[in-house]
Design a protein around this motif. Structure first.
Motif, PDB file in Angstrom:
ATOM      1  N   ASP A 110      35.488  45.842  54.766  1.00  0.00           N
ATOM      2  CA  ASP A 110      36.628  45.745  53.872  1.00  0.00           C
ATOM      3  C   ASP A 110      36.818  44.607  52.678  1.00  0.00           C
ATOM      4  N   SER A 111      35.349  43.922  52.583  1.00  0.00           N
ATOM      5  CA  SER A 111      35.195  42.549  52.194  1.00  0.00           C
ATOM      6  C   SER A 111      35.214  42.617  50.369  1.00  0.00           C
ATOM      7  N   ASP A 112      35.958  44.040  49.865  1.00  0.00           N
ATOM      8  CA  ASP A 112      35.682  43.765  49.119  1.00  0.00           C
ATOM      9  C   ASP A 112      37.356  43.490  48.111  1.00  0.00           C
ATOM     10  N   VAL A 113      37.880  43.085  49.477  1.00  0.00           N
ATOM     11  CA  VAL A 113      39.276  42.445  49.128  1.00  0.00           C
ATOM     12  C   VAL A 113      39.443  41.580  50.146  1.00  0.00           C
ATOM     13  N   GLY A 172      35.119  39.723  55.927  1.00  0.00           N
ATOM     14  CA  GLY A 172      36.355  40.757  56.246  1.00  0.00           C
ATOM     15  C   GLY A 172      37.165  41.189  56.648  1.00  0.00           C
ATOM     16  N   MET A 173      37.531  41.790  57.403  1.00  0.00           N
ATOM     17  CA  MET A 173      37.954  42.462  58.090  1.00  0.00           C
ATOM     18  C   MET A 173      38.025  42.465  59.038  1.00  0.00           C
ATOM     19  N   GLN A 174      37.800  41.033  60.653  1.00  0.00           N
ATOM     20  CA  GLN A 174      37.487  41.088  61.840  1.00  0.00           C
ATOM     21  C   GLN A 174      38.379  40.866  62.610  1.00  0.00           C
ATOM     22  N   LEU A 175      40.183  41.017  62.427  1.00  0.00           N
ATOM     23  CA  LEU A 175      41.110  39.933  63.247  1.00  0.00           C
ATOM     24  C   LEU A 175      40.236  40.279  64.924  1.00  0.00           C
ATOM     25  N   LEU A 190      42.764  37.121  51.163  1.00  0.00           N
ATOM     26  CA  LEU A 190      42.705  38.275  50.271  1.00  0.00           C
ATOM     27  C   LEU A 190      42.354  37.835  48.569  1.00  0.00           C
ATOM     28  N   HIS A 191      41.804  38.742  48.861  1.00  0.00           N
ATOM     29  CA  HIS A 191      41.117  38.562  46.825  1.00  0.00           C
ATOM     30  C   HIS A 191      41.989  40.047  46.141  1.00  0.00           C
ATOM     31  N   LEU A 192      43.165  39.194  45.328  1.00  0.00           N
ATOM     32  CA  LEU A 192      43.774  40.162  45.342  1.00  0.00           C
ATOM     33  C   LEU A 192      44.349  40.266  43.338  1.00  0.00           C
TER      34      LEU A 192
END
Length: 350
Positions: free
Chosen positions: A11-14, A123-126, A172-174
């Motif tokens: 999900d690295s686009d955001v 990215g999303m790797q919590l 986050l890039h928003l």
């Protein structure tokens, strides 16, 4: 060894990055602001012994940095890389940090608490970040008794961290939510859900370059896993709204959006002076262009590198001297321009 941010995560686009931070205190010593210098030094020494006494290979992956031995610029670079807090860099105590060679892990000593165990991931790797923090936390707790209460959990200097003492955050890039103004309702909703929304460098910073840091405010009464899953669930709703708005902007205002993106790309490629704020905004536009397929030859990794490279500390470290604002603006433009030119040349050779 590659740095953690030289990677494209889920999900690295955001989602630019995931971060987990655990606050811990030694039962044996007063909290840092009340402890003696020799006790602060013991915290550093005993933590290193706990981690490395039976794990020599692990020791090879870390460097111990004592802040009294670092220059102001070196400290600033660590803050810019999110490896340590501004408060730690400015502290007069016996402070320091263990930092992994890939800069994914940092353990801060004697900031607000004795230990701040932190892991970053792209990215999303919590869950990955939490597993790494938990592993290190377990190694330390085998040798050191933490300040812990059976009823409320881990004891910390700040009451808001008492309990699990975990801080879960996503950067986050928003840009689409910001351009359309919908970001205001997002911020209000996050506040009602007990989340904090901050800028690029955390508390008391603005959302430069359309970068927002979303984190939990509540650490008491919930398990670590519940907090991680809550942040992840709420963030995915924000991510979906951002993606939908990007698609909507491209379909309804494609020419205007593309013009904005390409103008920003042109400025970055040919500029001769570039302020920090302008650079972050233009890089935000270009990152959006990459994610929408409007710009090729550059990747999200390139943007991540440039965001770090244009910071004041990084520019001064590269230059090997202190710089005034005019000199930084000039070198910042040179850095960005050369980075983009190099990528264009690499593309031409393929």
């Amino acid at each position: 060894m590659n740095k953690w941010y030289i990677d494209i995560g889920p999900d690295s686009d955001v989602v630019v990055s995931s971060r987990i931070r655990l606050a811990r205190n030694f039962k044996e010593y007063p909290f840092p602001q009340r402890s003696l210098p020799e006790q602060q030094e013991n915290v550093i020494r005993e933590t290193c012994d706990a981690l490395f006494s039976n794990n020599p290979k692990l020791q090879d992956s870390f460097s111990l940095m004592r802040f009294k031995e670092l220059s102001p610029v070196e400290k600033q670079v660590l803050v810019e890389k999110h490896l340590v807090s501004k408060e730690l860099a400015e502290s007069s105590l016996e402070v320091g940090a263990l930092i992994s060679k890939d800069e994914q892990i940092s353990i801060m000593f004697n900031e607000e608490d004795h230990l701040r165990i932190q892991c970053l991931a792209s990215g999303m790797q919590l869950e990955k970040a939490f597993d790494i923090c938990n592993y290190l936390d377990n190694l330390i707790s085998e040798k050191i008794e933490y300040a812990f209460n059976d009823t409320i959990g881990y004891l910390t200097s700040c009451p808001t961290n008492v309990g699990t003492a975990i801080r879960v955050s996503l950067q986050l890039h928003l840009p689409a939510l910001t351009m359309t103004g919908y970001i205001r309702s997002i911020l209000e909703s996050c506040g009602k859900l007990g989340l904090a929304v901050r800028g690029l460098y955390g508390e008391n910073t603005e959302a430069s370059g359309n970068m927002y840091q979303i984190s939990n405010q509540i650490t008491l009464g919930k398990s670590e896993n519940d907090i991680v899953m809550s942040i992840k669930s709420i963030s995915y709703q924000i991510i979906e709204q951002e993606r939908l708005l990007r698609t909507k902007l491209l379909s309804k205002s494609g020419n205007v959006l593309e013009d904005r993106i390409m103008r920003s790309y042109g400025i970055l490629r040919y500029c001769r002076n570039l302020s920090s704020d302008e650079a972050l905004q233009k890089l935000s536009d270009v990152r959006l262009g990459i994610d929408l397929g409007l710009i090729t030859g550059l990747t999200e990794i390139d943007i991540n590198e440039m965001i770090l490279g244009i910071q004041p500390g990084s520019l001064q470290k590269t230059a090997g001297k202190l710089l005034n604002q005019e000199e930084r603006d000039y070198l910042r433009a040179n850095y960005v321009r050369k980075h983009i030119e190099d990528k264009s040349e690499d593309k031409g050779k393929e």
